[in-house]
Design a protein around this motif. Sequence first.
Motif: not given
Length: 466
Positions: A208-232
């Motif tokens: 997410f920090k290096n490989l995904l580009k602008k306007n690509s998509f992230a599919i994430i579970d809102t119930d995991i502890p890492q969600y807020s970090l991934l969202k940022k």
Amino acid sequence: MLSKKIKSLKYQNRNFSINSKKIKRNDIFFAIDGLTQSGNSFISEAIANGASAVVTSSSIKNQRYLRVHNVRKFLAEACSIKYKKKPKNIIAVTGTNGKSSVANFYYQILKNLKINSAAIGTIGIHYKNKFKKTYLTTPDTITIHKELNFLKKNGIENVCLEASSHGLHQHRLDNININAGIFTNFTQDHLDYHKNLKNYLKAKLYLFKNLLKKNSFAIIDTDIPQYSLLKKICNRRKIKILSFGSKGNTIKLISHYFLERQQIIKINFLNKIYNVSVNLIGDFQIKNLFAAIIAVYLSFKDKDKIIKTSTKINTATGRMQYVGNKKKSTVVVDYAHTPDALKKSLQTLAKQFNKKVDVVFGCGGDRDQGKRFKMGKIADQFASKIYLTNDNPRYENPISIIKQIKKGCPRSKVILDRKIAIKLAIKNLKMDSILLIAGKGHENYQIINNKKKYFSDQKVAKFFLK
């Protein structure tokens, strides 16, 4: 600069290799550093076998040698140029558990929708009713680029591949145009390689920090502890979030209950309510299914057809796989080889079938030793009967491995021979219990010392169920 260096290799009609023993005449050898050995130690062998050029990070002055700062990153870029044609829609799924199920569900849904697709990962490569065996969750850099090129040439534009922490850390997925990244969950594993959880998470986040580009998509579970970090991370890099779970913006779970081997769920999928029945064991499989559904939606926008097709999903090989019944007692095989996976498997089986759970398991040798006591403790807490046995001890002493696990579950029964352990567990299985055979899942082998022999939990269990 790198592109100029790559062109200087005159790569067009030459094969790339990272294995000096497999080098053929005019091949280009990439001297990659491994965990215990440097690729530079094998340069002489590569040249003796016919290598026409060597890529290395060492400052060796030789006409055949091309010096680069990072051989792995250079190899990824070289492969992206050599194997330029790739499927249009590539989705990478990372996380500790669930990667294989997500990739397999994605493939199954698109296959049932009559859309060509592929899944690449631990189980192998599935495409067009065909199968190729792989030996790594994320294949090596050369293989992954070659296979993606092969899939494109075979008319496949939709691919879901597993992105392991090793693969991400070793730049195997660099220079691949990934349209979406899926993050399933994060718990302890692979600390023999990453040393600590911070490094392990860092490797996962590289997607997410290096490989995904602008306007690509992230599919994430809102119930995991890492969600807020991934969202940022995603908000900072302008990656669009498609979430699922109890607070999902794409799929929101409304209700969920079990009916023996079936699970009945009610969901809100992009503002439309659906009631869905799936023949899957394990409540966590529902989250894997949600991730796959959203990934499919990126290339096929008919929600109704996607949901209708999702009801036909079968479990991936060795992932909470129903093997058979002994009267009214069910036997399940699962790949659970981490503390969290074992805990979830034991808990969800008890919940789904409303029965006690017996378990057969061990831990792999030459791998993270820190999880052995933890897995023993989890078995002691959540399992009724515990049979400790060999997993893949590899070069480690099997008794030493078992002793570390047994400290967490002193009441367990030790039977080193896995076949006999499964036989006894099935023999002792009562009507008020379920049997979980954990740790090896899809694997059809056992590695003891330097010998790899055929062994399938499913086949052994089916034999004794007869």
